[in-house]
Design an enzyme around this catalytic site. Structure first.
Site, PDB file in Angstrom:
ATOM      1  N   CYS A  93      41.314  28.582  40.404  1.00  7.40           N
ATOM      2  CA  CYS A  93      40.305  29.386  41.109  1.00  7.40           C
ATOM      3  C   CYS A  93      38.939  28.719  41.090  1.00  7.40           C
ATOM      4  O   CYS A  93      38.298  28.559  42.136  1.00  7.40           O
ATOM      5  CB  CYS A  93      40.222  30.797  40.517  1.00  7.40           C
ATOM      6  SG  CYS A  93      41.631  31.812  40.988  1.00  7.40           S
ATOM      7  N   GLU A 153      31.972  35.990  41.582  1.00  7.23           N
ATOM      8  CA  GLU A 153      31.617  34.924  40.644  1.00  7.23           C
ATOM      9  C   GLU A 153      30.256  34.335  40.980  1.00  7.23           C
ATOM     10  O   GLU A 153      29.935  34.091  42.134  1.00  7.23           O
ATOM     11  CB  GLU A 153      32.674  33.808  40.696  1.00  7.23           C
ATOM     12  CG  GLU A 153      34.065  34.248  40.263  1.00  7.23           C
ATOM     13  CD  GLU A 153      34.142  34.571  38.764  1.00  7.23           C
ATOM     14  OE1 GLU A 153      33.198  34.225  38.027  1.00  7.23           O
ATOM     15  OE2 GLU A 153      35.160  35.182  38.356  1.00  7.23           O
ATOM     16  N   ARG A 186      44.866  25.637  31.090  1.00  9.22           N
ATOM     17  CA  ARG A 186      45.535  26.141  29.884  1.00  9.22           C
ATOM     18  C   ARG A 186      47.045  26.162  30.089  1.00  9.22           C
ATOM     19  O   ARG A 186      47.818  26.005  29.158  1.00  9.22           O
ATOM     20  CB  ARG A 186      45.009  27.562  29.632  1.00  9.22           C
ATOM     21  CG  ARG A 186      45.410  28.227  28.350  1.00  9.22           C
ATOM     22  CD  ARG A 186      44.719  29.596  28.237  1.00  9.22           C
ATOM     23  NE  ARG A 186      44.789  30.383  29.478  1.00  9.22           N
ATOM     24  CZ  ARG A 186      45.828  31.134  29.845  1.00  9.22           C
ATOM     25  NH1 ARG A 186      46.908  31.203  29.091  1.00  9.22           N
ATOM     26  NH2 ARG A 186      45.808  31.820  30.974  1.00  9.22           N
TER      27      ARG A 186
HETATM   28  N1  PCA Z   1      44.042  32.969  39.674  1.00 10.56           N
HETATM   29  C1  PCA Z   1      43.975  31.700  38.974  1.00 10.56           C
HETATM   30  C2  PCA Z   1      44.453  30.699  39.994  1.00 10.56           C
HETATM   31  C3  PCA Z   1      45.104  31.474  41.078  1.00 10.56           C
HETATM   32  C4  PCA Z   1      44.711  32.860  40.842  1.00 10.56           C
HETATM   33  O1  PCA Z   1      44.953  33.833  41.586  1.00 10.56           O
HETATM   34  C5  PCA Z   1      42.607  31.410  38.367  1.00 10.56           C
HETATM   35  O2  PCA Z   1      41.892  32.350  38.010  1.00 10.56           O
HETATM   36  O3  PCA Z   1      42.250  30.249  38.239  1.00 10.56           O
END
Ligand code: PCA
Length: 226
Positions: free
Chosen positions: A157, A94, A104
């Site tokens: 996340c 990211e 959501r």
């Molecule tokens: N994915 C979620 C939160 C925990 C995870 O593994 C996200 O993309 O926010």
């Protein structure tokens, strides 16, 4: 002589740990690939550093608290947080964490913040401190599908990613960032992309190695096409 003492001192000041976090399952799933990857790589030695794998709750607030606790315990030189992004086909480092929680679905404690800041009064965003383009290039070189992602979403996340980068303002020597991974084959519903745990573990291992080796990111085309 003085030189030797100096370098020894520098050596002892830097820790040789990498903190690698994954998440517990959420959203009705029975498994989360990110938690499994952290488990797989726990104890591995990469680039002379020991990987400390840890599991974060998929809960706003508590996830950042646990991340900070793990950072106090392991005193890492590098922190890489990993999360599941079901529906994506590639391993996606990211680029940016934004200062908003906008869920959501409820988290694992039933909390569902909408349009709330992660840190009140904090900057709008933080850039990743990882060499995201170099990591993508190395994963692709190994035949693993990878691309830079321009959004970590607004769920737990991104929340953890923002909390990490906010904390790293105070810990200047520590670098860190976030990587999303696709579903495992057993999670993917008809037509959805997935990668095996073996491939994803190799990918994150490669990402750790690159992050330890490269401090200034390379400039190359590596963004996702969407
Ligand atoms: N994915 C979620 C939160 C925990 C995870 O593994 C996200 O993309 O926010």
């Amino acid at each position: 002589m003085a030189q030797t003492r100096k370098s020894r001192k520098r050596g002892s000041a830097e820790t040789r740990n990498v903190l690698l976090t994954g998440f517990e399952p959420f959203g009705g799933e029975a498994i989360n690939p990110s938690g499994e990857i952290a488990r797989q790589l726990h104890g591995a030695v990469i680039g002379g550093h020991r990987v400390c794998g840890a599991l974060l709750p998929c809960v706003f607030g508590a996830a950042i608290a646990e991340l900070k606790r793990q950072m106090r315990v392991t005193k890492p030189a590098l922190v890489i947080c990993v999360g599941q992004a079901g529906g994506r086909a590639e391993i996606t480092p990211e680029r940016v964490a934004i200062n908003v929680d906008d869920a959501r679905i409820p988290d694992n404690a039933g909390r569902q913040p909408v349009d709330r800041p992660v840190v009140r009064g904090g900057p709008a965003a933080y850039w990743s401190a990882l060499p995201i383009k170099a990591m993508v290039a190395e994963m692709r070189r190994q035949g693993i599908p990878a691309a830079v992602s321009q959004t970590a979403g607004t769920f737990v996340c991104n929340h953890v990613f923002y909390g990490l980068m906010h904390e790293l303002r105070r810990q200047k020597k520590v670098r860190g960032g976030f990587i999303h991974v696709p579903f495992l084959p057993e999670q993917a519903r008809a037509g959805q992309p997935s990668l095996t745990l073996e491939t994803m573990t190799a990918a994150i291992g490669a990402a750790v190695a690159v992050a330890l080796k490269i401090r200034r990111d390379t400039r190359s085309a590596g963004g996702a096409t969407h």
